[in-house]
Design an enzyme around this catalytic site. Structure first.
Site, PDB file in Angstrom:
ATOM      1  N   ASP A  94       0.829  -1.215   0.000  1.00 33.29           N
ATOM      2  CA  ASP A  94       0.000   0.000   0.000  1.00 33.29           C
ATOM      3  C   ASP A  94       0.866   1.269   0.000  1.00 33.29           C
ATOM      4  OD1 ASP A  94       0.961  -0.169   2.615  1.00 33.29           O
ATOM      5  OD2 ASP A  94      -1.001   0.043   3.573  1.00 33.29           O
ATOM      6  N   GLU A  95       2.170   1.102   0.311  1.00 33.05           N
ATOM      7  CA  GLU A  95       3.031   2.294   0.422  1.00 33.05           C
ATOM      8  C   GLU A  95       3.229   2.998  -0.908  1.00 33.05           C
ATOM      9  OE1 GLU A  95       6.527   2.105   2.806  1.00 33.05           O
ATOM     10  OE2 GLU A  95       5.590   0.871   4.333  1.00 33.05           O
TER      11      GLU A  95
ATOM     12  N   TYR B 214      12.245   2.706  -0.583  1.00 30.67           N
ATOM     13  CA  TYR B 214      11.559   1.401  -0.638  1.00 30.67           C
ATOM     14  C   TYR B 214      10.286   1.489  -1.476  1.00 30.67           C
ATOM     15  CZ  TYR B 214       8.234  -2.215   0.753  1.00 30.67           C
ATOM     16  OH  TYR B 214       7.276  -3.202   0.727  1.00 30.67           O
TER      17      TYR B 214
HETATM   18  P1  NAD Z   1      11.207 -10.002   4.145  1.00 31.18           P
HETATM   19  O1  NAD Z   1      12.248  -8.951   4.120  1.00 31.18           O
HETATM   20  O2  NAD Z   1      10.849 -10.648   5.420  1.00 31.18           O
HETATM   21  O3  NAD Z   1      11.610 -11.177   3.129  1.00 31.18           O
HETATM   22  C1  NAD Z   1      12.160 -10.931   1.865  1.00 31.18           C
HETATM   23  C2  NAD Z   1      12.712 -12.222   1.320  1.00 31.18           C
HETATM   24  O4  NAD Z   1      13.238 -11.977   0.012  1.00 31.18           O
HETATM   25  C3  NAD Z   1      13.874 -12.792   2.160  1.00 31.18           C
HETATM   26  O5  NAD Z   1      13.713 -14.180   2.339  1.00 31.18           O
HETATM   27  C4  NAD Z   1      15.107 -12.479   1.321  1.00 31.18           C
HETATM   28  O6  NAD Z   1      16.157 -13.418   1.514  1.00 31.18           O
HETATM   29  C5  NAD Z   1      14.537 -12.556  -0.089  1.00 31.18           C
HETATM   30  N1  NAD Z   1      15.326 -11.752  -1.046  1.00 31.18           N
HETATM   31  C6  NAD Z   1      15.745 -10.465  -0.893  1.00 31.18           C
HETATM   32  N2  NAD Z   1      16.481 -10.101  -1.967  1.00 31.18           N
HETATM   33  C7  NAD Z   1      16.509 -11.168  -2.812  1.00 31.18           C
HETATM   34  C8  NAD Z   1      17.099 -11.412  -4.082  1.00 31.18           C
HETATM   35  N3  NAD Z   1      17.838 -10.475  -4.706  1.00 31.18           N
HETATM   36  N4  NAD Z   1      16.909 -12.614  -4.658  1.00 31.18           N
HETATM   37  C9  NAD Z   1      16.181 -13.583  -4.042  1.00 31.18           C
HETATM   38  N5  NAD Z   1      15.627 -13.419  -2.828  1.00 31.18           N
HETATM   39  C10 NAD Z   1      15.782 -12.221  -2.225  1.00 31.18           C
HETATM   40  O7  NAD Z   1       9.936  -9.339   3.446  1.00 31.18           O
HETATM   41  P2  NAD Z   1       8.366  -9.549   3.758  1.00 31.18           P
HETATM   42  O8  NAD Z   1       7.967  -8.627   4.824  1.00 31.18           O
HETATM   43  O9  NAD Z   1       8.099 -11.003   3.891  1.00 31.18           O
HETATM   44  O10 NAD Z   1       7.754  -8.990   2.388  1.00 31.18           O
HETATM   45  C11 NAD Z   1       7.587  -9.880   1.273  1.00 31.18           C
HETATM   46  C12 NAD Z   1       6.980  -9.094   0.123  1.00 31.18           C
HETATM   47  O11 NAD Z   1       5.720  -8.548   0.527  1.00 31.18           O
HETATM   48  C13 NAD Z   1       7.828  -7.901  -0.330  1.00 31.18           C
HETATM   49  O12 NAD Z   1       7.741  -7.829  -1.740  1.00 31.18           O
HETATM   50  C14 NAD Z   1       7.156  -6.704   0.315  1.00 31.18           C
HETATM   51  O13 NAD Z   1       7.341  -5.540  -0.462  1.00 31.18           O
HETATM   52  C15 NAD Z   1       5.706  -7.148   0.310  1.00 31.18           C
HETATM   53  N6  NAD Z   1       4.850  -6.569   1.376  1.00 31.18           N
HETATM   54  C16 NAD Z   1       5.232  -6.656   2.691  1.00 31.18           C
HETATM   55  C17 NAD Z   1       4.389  -6.177   3.697  1.00 31.18           C
HETATM   56  C18 NAD Z   1       4.741  -6.279   5.159  1.00 31.18           C
HETATM   57  O14 NAD Z   1       4.023  -5.731   6.000  1.00 31.18           O
HETATM   58  N7  NAD Z   1       5.820  -6.970   5.539  1.00 31.18           N
HETATM   59  C19 NAD Z   1       3.160  -5.597   3.336  1.00 31.18           C
HETATM   60  C20 NAD Z   1       2.817  -5.498   1.980  1.00 31.18           C
HETATM   61  C21 NAD Z   1       3.670  -6.010   1.007  1.00 31.18           C
HETATM   62  O1  DAU Z   2       2.393  -0.856   4.579  1.00 21.51           O
HETATM   63  C1  DAU Z   2       3.065  -2.011   4.144  1.00 21.51           C
HETATM   64  C2  DAU Z   2       4.527  -1.912   4.521  1.00 21.51           C
HETATM   65  O2  DAU Z   2       4.597  -2.110   5.935  1.00 21.51           O
HETATM   66  C3  DAU Z   2       5.395  -2.933   3.787  1.00 21.51           C
HETATM   67  O3  DAU Z   2       5.371  -2.664   2.411  1.00 21.51           O
HETATM   68  C4  DAU Z   2       6.834  -2.883   4.307  1.00 21.51           C
HETATM   69  O4  DAU Z   2       7.595  -3.907   3.694  1.00 21.51           O
HETATM   70  C5  DAU Z   2       6.808  -3.112   5.810  1.00 21.51           C
HETATM   71  O5  DAU Z   2       8.118  -3.000   6.330  1.00 21.51           O
HETATM   72  C6  DAU Z   2       5.892  -2.110   6.496  1.00 21.51           C
HETATM   73  O6  DAU Z   2       6.449  -0.764   6.408  1.00 21.51           O
HETATM   74  P1  DAU Z   2       6.418   0.245   7.684  1.00 21.51           P
HETATM   75  O7  DAU Z   2       7.490   1.233   7.484  1.00 21.51           O
HETATM   76  O8  DAU Z   2       5.040   0.724   7.924  1.00 21.51           O
HETATM   77  O9  DAU Z   2       6.776  -0.815   8.867  1.00 21.51           O
HETATM   78  P2  DAU Z   2       7.720  -0.684  10.163  1.00 21.51           P
HETATM   79  O10 DAU Z   2       7.422  -1.885  11.006  1.00 21.51           O
HETATM   80  O11 DAU Z   2       9.135  -0.409   9.811  1.00 21.51           O
HETATM   81  O12 DAU Z   2       7.132   0.600  10.898  1.00 21.51           O
HETATM   82  C7  DAU Z   2       5.785   0.653  11.311  1.00 21.51           C
HETATM   83  C8  DAU Z   2       5.570   2.032  11.937  1.00 21.51           C
HETATM   84  O13 DAU Z   2       6.275   2.081  13.190  1.00 21.51           O
HETATM   85  C9  DAU Z   2       6.111   3.171  11.111  1.00 21.51           C
HETATM   86  O14 DAU Z   2       5.244   4.294  11.247  1.00 21.51           O
HETATM   87  C10 DAU Z   2       7.475   3.470  11.739  1.00 21.51           C
HETATM   88  C11 DAU Z   2       7.257   3.137  13.200  1.00 21.51           C
HETATM   89  N1  DAU Z   2       8.421   2.612  13.942  1.00 21.51           N
HETATM   90  C12 DAU Z   2       9.124   1.591  13.387  1.00 21.51           C
HETATM   91  C13 DAU Z   2      10.218   1.070  14.042  1.00 21.51           C
HETATM   92  C14 DAU Z   2      11.019  -0.045  13.426  1.00 21.51           C
HETATM   93  C15 DAU Z   2       8.750   3.126  15.181  1.00 21.51           C
HETATM   94  O15 DAU Z   2       8.071   4.064  15.702  1.00 21.51           O
HETATM   95  N2  DAU Z   2       9.831   2.593  15.854  1.00 21.51           N
HETATM   96  C16 DAU Z   2      10.588   1.587  15.318  1.00 21.51           C
HETATM   97  O16 DAU Z   2      11.577   1.170  15.954  1.00 21.51           O
END
Ligand code: NAD
Ligand code: DAU
Length: 348
Positions: free
Chosen positions: A130-131, A154
């Site tokens: 959603d970012e 990102y």
């Molecule tokens: P994560 O960082 O936990 O995992 C990423 C994985 O990708 C890891 O296993 C890493 O080893 C692998 N990777 C990184 N670079 C690579 C490369 N060059 N080749 C092959 N593998 C590689 O991430 P996540 O939180 O599980 O997110 C997964 C996907 O979902 C991402 O595309 C992210 O943008 C998307 N997403 C995440 C969130 C969230 O809240 N975490 C929300 C919406 C979308």
């Molecule tokens: O919205 C989806 C996204 O959510 C994904 O695409 C990203 O991969 C995932 O990392 C996440 O992004 P955020 O930046 O929202 O997540 P994060 O957990 O890093 O931070 C959540 C919120 O908390 C954000 O407003 C920053 C704040 N924060 C984060 C950290 C790590 C703090 O206040 N303190 C912290 O130490």
């Protein structure tokens, strides 16, 4: 179905692999580079299943990716591999451009090379965020028609990859699907992200960093609900379409941290006092997006998906999972997390 999942050793990818191994009989190959965020321990329980294969590979290595497409004859791809942490993207943007933009282009091109013009029963499913829509004011929601306005390296790299996916669809006719999900939480989450970071720090008696005033809002979804949505979209989504995924769960960061503290007070009381004593206001993240909120009516209406967990049930399960898995926590804490702690904004 011969399914390629990229990034299957990460937080969401491992949950997707586990979910699909449990609910389908598909052949699944997981390609992952095993960066700091990729952890083989996340999939220990499914190692050795006959329909699961793991390949350590980098999606930016074009020759290797082409060879794996030949070896496995994939019919479907769920692309999750990415550099995923906003803070790291501010410190090292080029790693994000390389994996998220170039890596996605290499996978899209591998599909064209492997499938030629025969796209029948083929699909490239791109997991986006959603970012890409930017930051909301106090009201309103992101819909699938919200204009792109990414604001961190990102989110800009994810937006670029979304555009590549659309371009390959319009230009070459590649069948694609894209979903935009809100913030996930749950088991196996690398503790650089807010919720697992707070749990790990609290259990170690260390400060719980709140960026800025802590009133930034994120929209939270339990990771297994995201997996169920991905399965539903893969099977019933209309190629070329995008779907937002979210659970109508807006929370301010400070509320999240206080909720985690209260659950830990109940489940693992600290003789030194309530965990909220560790809350520490620190320097804000540069360019910090203020509010995200997903309008999930399209996926609800068209595909009948709804989350199974409320935030209250999901966060309780999550905190309990970390308490029940001290080996995983210790393993992560002794590895890449150890090198990361102190790098985030507050501590610098
Ligand atoms: P994560 O960082 O936990 O995992 C990423 C994985 O990708 C890891 O296993 C890493 O080893 C692998 N990777 C990184 N670079 C690579 C490369 N060059 N080749 C092959 N593998 C590689 O991430 P996540 O939180 O599980 O997110 C997964 C996907 O979902 C991402 O595309 C992210 O943008 C998307 N997403 C995440 C969130 C969230 O809240 N975490 C929300 C919406 C979308
Ligand atoms: O919205 C989806 C996204 O959510 C994904 O695409 C990203 O991969 C995932 O990392 C996440 O992004 P955020 O930046 O929202 O997540 P994060 O957990 O890093 O931070 C959540 C919120 O908390 C954000 O407003 C920053 C704040 N924060 C984060 C950290 C790590 C703090 O206040 N303190 C912290 O130490």
């Amino acid at each position: 179905m011969k399914l390629l999942i990229t990034g299957g050793c990460g937080f969401i990818g491992s949950a997707v692999v586990r979910h699909l191994i449990a609910t389908t009989d598909w052949q699944i190959a997981n390609i992952d580079k095993l960066t700091y965020a990729g952890n083989l321990e996340n999939l220990k329980d499914i190692e050795g299943k006959p329909n699961y294969h793991f390949e350590k590979a980098d999606i930016t290595d074009e020759a290797r990716i082409d060879q794996l497409f030949l070896q496995y004859s994939f019919s479907h791809i769920i692309h999750l591999a990415a550099e995923s942490h906003v803070d790291r993207s501010i410190m090292d943007p080029m790693a994000f451009v390389k994996t998220n933009v170039l890596g996605t282009a290499i996978l899209l091109n591998a599909c064209i090379k492997a499938w030629s013009d025969n796209f029948k029963d083929k699909l490239f499913y791109h997991v986006s965020t959603d970012e890409v829509y930017g930051s909301l004011g106090e009201t309103g929601f992101f819909t699938e028609d919200t204009p792109y306005d990414p604001r961190s390296p990102y989110s800009a790299s994810k937006a670029a990859s979304d555009h590549l996916v659309r371009a390959w669809h319009h230009t070459y006719g590649l069948p694609v699907l894209t979903t935009h999900c809100s913030n996930n939480y749950g088991p196996f989450h690398f503790p650089e992200k807010l919720i697992p970071l707070v749990i790990h720090q609290a259990l170690s008696g260390k400060p719980l960093p709140i960026y800025g005033d802590g009133m930034q809002i994120r929209d939270w979804l339990y990771v297994r609900d995201h997996c169920r949505a991905i399965e539903r979209v893969l099977q019933a989504g209309e190629p070329g379409q995008a779907y937002n995924i979210g659970g109508w769960n807006e929370k301010a960061n400070l509320d999240i941290v206080q909720t985690v503290c209260a659950l830990l007070d109940e489940l693992r009381p600290d003789p030194a006092g309530p965990y909220r004593r560790l809350i520490t206001y620190v320097t804000d993240r540069p360019g910090h997006d203020r509010r995200y909120a997903i309008d999930a009516r399209k996926i609800e209406r068209e595909l009948g998906w709804r989350p199974a967990e409320t935030f209250e049930t999901g966060i309780r399960k999550t905190v309990q999972w970390y308490l029940d898995h001290p080996d995983w926590v210790a393993d992560v804490q002794s590895g890449a997390y150890k090198d990361w702690v102190g790098q985030n904004y507050g501590a610098r």
